[in-house]
Design a protein around this motif. Structure first.
Motif, PDB file in Angstrom:
ATOM      1  N   LEU A   1       0.709  -1.322   0.080  1.00  0.00           N
ATOM      2  CA  LEU A   1      -0.010  -0.184  -0.012  1.00  0.00           C
ATOM      3  C   LEU A   1       0.932   1.269  -0.026  1.00  0.00           C
ATOM      4  CD1 LEU A   1      -2.693  -1.140   2.473  1.00  0.00           C
ATOM      5  CD2 LEU A   1      -3.068  -0.370   0.297  1.00  0.00           C
ATOM      6  N   GLU A   2       2.105   1.134   0.007  1.00  0.00           N
ATOM      7  CA  GLU A   2       3.095   2.365   0.440  1.00  0.00           C
ATOM      8  C   GLU A   2       2.656   3.373  -0.945  1.00  0.00           C
ATOM      9  OE1 GLU A   2       7.844   3.589   1.037  1.00  0.00           O
ATOM     10  OE2 GLU A   2       6.996   1.612   1.377  1.00  0.00           O
ATOM     11  N   LYS A   3       2.849   2.807  -2.175  1.00  0.00           N
ATOM     12  CA  LYS A   3       2.551   4.082  -3.297  1.00  0.00           C
ATOM     13  C   LYS A   3       1.057   4.449  -3.139  1.00  0.00           C
ATOM     14  CE  LYS A   3       6.271   1.687  -6.283  1.00  0.00           C
ATOM     15  NZ  LYS A   3       6.570   0.963  -7.368  1.00  0.00           N
ATOM     16  N   SER A   4       0.235   3.774  -2.615  1.00  0.00           N
ATOM     17  CA  SER A   4      -0.940   4.333  -2.723  1.00  0.00           C
ATOM     18  C   SER A   4      -1.313   5.220  -1.608  1.00  0.00           C
ATOM     19  CB  SER A   4      -2.194   3.241  -2.716  1.00  0.00           C
ATOM     20  OG  SER A   4      -2.088   2.239  -3.725  1.00  0.00           O
ATOM     21  N   LEU A   5      -0.305   5.451  -0.653  1.00  0.00           N
ATOM     22  CA  LEU A   5      -0.540   6.370   0.390  1.00  0.00           C
ATOM     23  C   LEU A   5       0.301   7.592   0.613  1.00  0.00           C
ATOM     24  CD1 LEU A   5      -1.630   3.532   3.103  1.00  0.00           C
ATOM     25  CD2 LEU A   5      -2.980   5.250   2.399  1.00  0.00           C
ATOM     26  N   ILE A   6       1.667   7.237   0.284  1.00  0.00           N
ATOM     27  CA  ILE A   6       2.745   8.206   0.683  1.00  0.00           C
ATOM     28  C   ILE A   6       2.544   8.901  -0.327  1.00  0.00           C
ATOM     29  CG2 ILE A   6       5.157   8.544   0.463  1.00  0.00           C
ATOM     30  CD1 ILE A   6       4.230   7.020   2.924  1.00  0.00           C
ATOM     31  N   GLY A   7       2.167  10.577   0.021  1.00  0.00           N
ATOM     32  CA  GLY A   7       2.341  11.592  -0.933  1.00  0.00           C
ATOM     33  C   GLY A   7       0.805  11.848  -1.763  1.00  0.00           C
ATOM     34  N   GLN A   8      -0.060  10.998  -1.110  1.00  0.00           N
ATOM     35  CA  GLN A   8      -1.285  11.173  -1.599  1.00  0.00           C
ATOM     36  C   GLN A   8      -2.251  11.746  -0.809  1.00  0.00           C
ATOM     37  OE1 GLN A   8      -1.591   9.836  -4.856  1.00  0.00           O
ATOM     38  NE2 GLN A   8       0.555   9.295  -4.754  1.00  0.00           N
ATOM     39  N   THR A   9      -3.546  12.130  -1.061  1.00  0.00           N
ATOM     40  CA  THR A   9      -4.616  12.692  -0.353  1.00  0.00           C
ATOM     41  C   THR A   9      -5.890  11.765  -0.436  1.00  0.00           C
ATOM     42  OG1 THR A   9      -5.280  14.379  -2.001  1.00  0.00           O
ATOM     43  CG2 THR A   9      -3.572  15.034  -0.417  1.00  0.00           C
ATOM     44  N   GLN A  10      -5.631  10.841  -1.388  1.00  0.00           N
ATOM     45  CA  GLN A  10      -7.183  10.001  -1.571  1.00  0.00           C
ATOM     46  C   GLN A  10      -6.566   8.572  -1.706  1.00  0.00           C
ATOM     47  OE1 GLN A  10      -8.723  11.565  -5.311  1.00  0.00           O
ATOM     48  NE2 GLN A  10     -10.216  13.042  -3.776  1.00  0.00           N
ATOM     49  N   LEU A  11      -7.301   7.724  -1.404  1.00  0.00           N
ATOM     50  CA  LEU A  11      -7.155   6.318  -1.411  1.00  0.00           C
ATOM     51  C   LEU A  11      -8.166   5.771  -2.222  1.00  0.00           C
ATOM     52  CD1 LEU A  11      -5.532   4.277   0.209  1.00  0.00           C
ATOM     53  CD2 LEU A  11      -7.454   3.729   1.625  1.00  0.00           C
ATOM     54  N   SER A  12      -7.419   4.922  -3.256  1.00  0.00           N
ATOM     55  CA  SER A  12      -8.312   4.165  -4.536  1.00  0.00           C
ATOM     56  C   SER A  12      -9.088   2.945  -3.904  1.00  0.00           C
ATOM     57  CB  SER A  12      -7.424   3.822  -5.462  1.00  0.00           C
ATOM     58  OG  SER A  12      -6.607   2.889  -5.429  1.00  0.00           O
ATOM     59  N   GLN A  13     -10.128   2.739  -4.713  1.00  0.00           N
ATOM     60  CA  GLN A  13     -10.664   1.265  -4.380  1.00  0.00           C
ATOM     61  C   GLN A  13      -9.837   0.219  -4.348  1.00  0.00           C
ATOM     62  OE1 GLN A  13     -13.930   0.373  -3.274  1.00  0.00           O
ATOM     63  NE2 GLN A  13     -14.186   2.855  -2.895  1.00  0.00           N
ATOM     64  N   ARG A  14      -8.971   0.283  -5.500  1.00  0.00           N
ATOM     65  CA  ARG A  14      -8.029  -0.848  -5.646  1.00  0.00           C
ATOM     66  C   ARG A  14      -7.116  -1.061  -4.294  1.00  0.00           C
ATOM     67  NH1 ARG A  14      -3.367  -1.755 -10.437  1.00  0.00           N
ATOM     68  NH2 ARG A  14      -2.538  -3.644  -9.552  1.00  0.00           N
ATOM     69  N   ALA A  15      -6.729   0.205  -3.686  1.00  0.00           N
ATOM     70  CA  ALA A  15      -5.857   0.068  -2.249  1.00  0.00           C
ATOM     71  C   ALA A  15      -6.899  -0.423  -1.261  1.00  0.00           C
ATOM     72  CB  ALA A  15      -5.448   1.450  -2.038  1.00  0.00           C
ATOM     73  N   LEU A  16      -8.257   0.092  -1.358  1.00  0.00           N
ATOM     74  CA  LEU A  16      -9.116  -0.634  -0.262  1.00  0.00           C
ATOM     75  C   LEU A  16      -9.093  -2.118  -0.324  1.00  0.00           C
ATOM     76  CD1 LEU A  16     -12.249   2.050  -0.194  1.00  0.00           C
ATOM     77  CD2 LEU A  16     -10.431   1.391   1.782  1.00  0.00           C
ATOM     78  N   GLY A  17      -8.958  -2.581  -1.695  1.00  0.00           N
ATOM     79  CA  GLY A  17      -9.074  -3.976  -1.737  1.00  0.00           C
ATOM     80  C   GLY A  17      -7.897  -4.768  -0.798  1.00  0.00           C
ATOM     81  N   THR A  18      -6.815  -4.031  -0.976  1.00  0.00           N
ATOM     82  CA  THR A  18      -5.564  -4.694  -0.209  1.00  0.00           C
ATOM     83  C   THR A  18      -5.781  -4.857   1.425  1.00  0.00           C
ATOM     84  OG1 THR A  18      -4.096  -3.874  -1.699  1.00  0.00           O
ATOM     85  CG2 THR A  18      -3.206  -4.571   0.220  1.00  0.00           C
ATOM     86  N   PHE A  19      -6.662  -3.669   1.834  1.00  0.00           N
ATOM     87  CA  PHE A  19      -6.943  -3.723   3.298  1.00  0.00           C
ATOM     88  C   PHE A  19      -8.210  -4.667   3.426  1.00  0.00           C
ATOM     89  CE2 PHE A  19      -5.686   0.745   3.450  1.00  0.00           C
ATOM     90  CZ  PHE A  19      -5.081   0.884   4.610  1.00  0.00           C
ATOM     91  N   ARG A  20      -8.831  -4.963   2.313  1.00  0.00           N
ATOM     92  CA  ARG A  20      -9.945  -6.105   2.561  1.00  0.00           C
ATOM     93  C   ARG A  20      -9.177  -7.470   2.515  1.00  0.00           C
ATOM     94  NH1 ARG A  20     -12.690  -2.745  -1.259  1.00  0.00           N
ATOM     95  NH2 ARG A  20     -14.187  -1.457  -0.064  1.00  0.00           N
ATOM     96  N   ARG A  21      -8.058  -7.589   1.816  1.00  0.00           N
ATOM     97  CA  ARG A  21      -7.309  -8.868   1.764  1.00  0.00           C
ATOM     98  C   ARG A  21      -6.900  -9.069   3.258  1.00  0.00           C
ATOM     99  NH1 ARG A  21      -2.821  -8.233  -2.112  1.00  0.00           N
ATOM    100  NH2 ARG A  21      -2.198 -10.044  -1.142  1.00  0.00           N
ATOM    101  N   VAL A  22      -6.342  -8.102   3.798  1.00  0.00           N
ATOM    102  CA  VAL A  22      -5.746  -8.099   5.359  1.00  0.00           C
ATOM    103  C   VAL A  22      -7.122  -8.570   5.992  1.00  0.00           C
ATOM    104  CG1 VAL A  22      -4.727  -6.960   7.170  1.00  0.00           C
ATOM    105  CG2 VAL A  22      -3.914  -6.632   4.743  1.00  0.00           C
ATOM    106  N   ARG A  23      -8.052  -7.900   6.045  1.00  0.00           N
ATOM    107  CA  ARG A  23      -9.219  -8.270   6.853  1.00  0.00           C
ATOM    108  C   ARG A  23      -9.680  -9.413   6.874  1.00  0.00           C
ATOM    109  NH1 ARG A  23     -14.465  -6.275   5.712  1.00  0.00           N
ATOM    110  NH2 ARG A  23     -13.869  -7.115   3.784  1.00  0.00           N
ATOM    111  N   ASP A  24      -9.737  -9.835   5.537  1.00  0.00           N
ATOM    112  CA  ASP A  24     -10.405 -11.415   5.467  1.00  0.00           C
ATOM    113  C   ASP A  24      -9.376 -12.348   5.978  1.00  0.00           C
ATOM    114  OD1 ASP A  24     -12.493 -10.147   3.918  1.00  0.00           O
ATOM    115  OD2 ASP A  24     -11.526 -10.637   2.069  1.00  0.00           O
TER     116      ASP A  24
END
Length: 358
Positions: A191-214
């Protein structure tokens, strides 16, 4: 409260999936004579390792490595590495077996297709490297022998400790929680590239959070430190939109969760602390604190503004707002409000260092 996994969890609630996917490498050992070296010019074996030479285009074998990787990821999605295999909850075995069976069928189909075109593939590779034709032809193996180098096997196994040595398995079980946290951090680091230097989180990055949750959800019974870590992640994903980017306070919440999930040691300590009731928040981290402070600074107003409406004649004269800097210019000595005598004025201004993200 103990944070170790009892042996009964392994023997009665989980199944070990043994996965074996050998793949022909398409290589043969490089020999001194392949390079035309005379005996007197050859370095000794203790000085030089000759390595290998490719006798087949590696692109023709890529599909097999892709399918092997998909099989391993399927096991890790609902399980964790253990004793060379994957430990999976019993209620996940049927679904995983069906997925592995599908991958096995496709793997075997690709093997048949590769062997059918094996001779043509070798000939094409030799054509690409005509100066090495002799060395390549001498190293070529018949298709029948190459066929024995491919296999896709998976076996669900029941774990039982040896009666004379039950302590050995107990030691392995005690390390399961740490293994799960390690695997979670490997996912979260994507997720580093999706968060560092960004102000928004994409749905694709949320999918990675969901993988961790699952993953944490299906393995939450393995280690008591997992449920306290899973709860805030579950809450974040429930509030996240199902479409469009995530921004604002919810983005900062996701950023904070990522800072926790990416650190294996902190994740384990935080789970243990919440379990024991000794902490309410993750342990402080300098990088995390500065990163979150910088994100919040972008949204905080520089001065407190009145909410009273302006008269119409004044409002008409007010220019449109302009983008303000994150760090305002210091007030002059005349504009700076007086401080109480017992309070020392600040002597410097702490500035967020961008490198602290990394």
């Amino acid at each position: 409260m103990s944070t170790t996994t009892p042996i009964i969890t392994l023997t009665e609630a989980m199944t070990l999936i043994s996965l074996s996917v050998p793949i022909w490498g398409g290589r043969k050992t490089l020999r001194p004579e392949d390079l035309g070296l005379a005996a007197a010019d050859r370095p000794t074996a203790d000085l030089v390792h000759w390595g290998s030479k490719r006798i087949c285009n590696p692109e023709a074998l890529r599909i097999f490595h892709t399918l092997k990787g998909q099989a391993e990821r399927a096991c890790l999605k609902v399980g964790t590495r253990f004793l060379g295999g994957f430990l999976v909850p019993n209620d996940q075995v049927a679904g995983l077996s069906a997925e592995l069976e599908g991958l096995k069928t496709r793997f075997e189909h690709e093997v048949d297709a590769f062997l059918a075109g094996y001779d043509a593939e070798i000939a094409d590779w030799i054509t690409r490297h005509p100066q090495w034709e002799r060395q390549l032809r001498e190293a070529v193996e018949p298709a029948g022998r190459v066929a024995t180098r491919f296999a896709f096997r998976y076996r669900p196994l029941v774990i039982r400790p040896a009666e004379a040595h039950p302590g050995t398995l107990a030691e392995d079980a005690a390390e399961l929680g740490g293994t799960i946290f390690h695997e979670v951090t490997q996912i979260a680091r994507d997720l580093e590239k999706s968060l560092i230097g960004q102000t928004q989180l994409s749905q694709r990055a949320l999918g990675t959070f969901r993988r961790v949750r699952d993953k944490l959800a299906v393995l939450s019974f393995v280690d008591p430190r997992i449920p306290p870590v899973l709860e805030p992640l579950e809450g974040f994903l429930q509030r996240a939109p199902r479409s469009g980017p995530v921004s604002g306070a919810l983005f900062r919440e996701g950023f904070g969760l990522w800072l926790l999930l990416r650190d294996e040691a902190r994740l384990a300590r935080h789970g243990a602390g919440l379990l024991a009731g000794t902490v309410a928040e993750p342990p402080e981290d300098a990088d995390a604190t500065e990163a979150l402070d910088a994100l919040e600074a972008a949204d905080e107003p520089d001065v407190e503004r009145s909410t009273d409406p302006l008269p119409d004649d004044v409002a008409a004269a007010v220019p449109a707002p302009v983008t303000r800097p994150v760090f305002p210019e210091p007030l002059s000595a005349f504009d700076r409000p007086a401080l109480p005598p017992t309070v020392e004025p600040p002597t410097d201004l702490e500035v967020f260092v961008e490198d602290s993200f990394f």
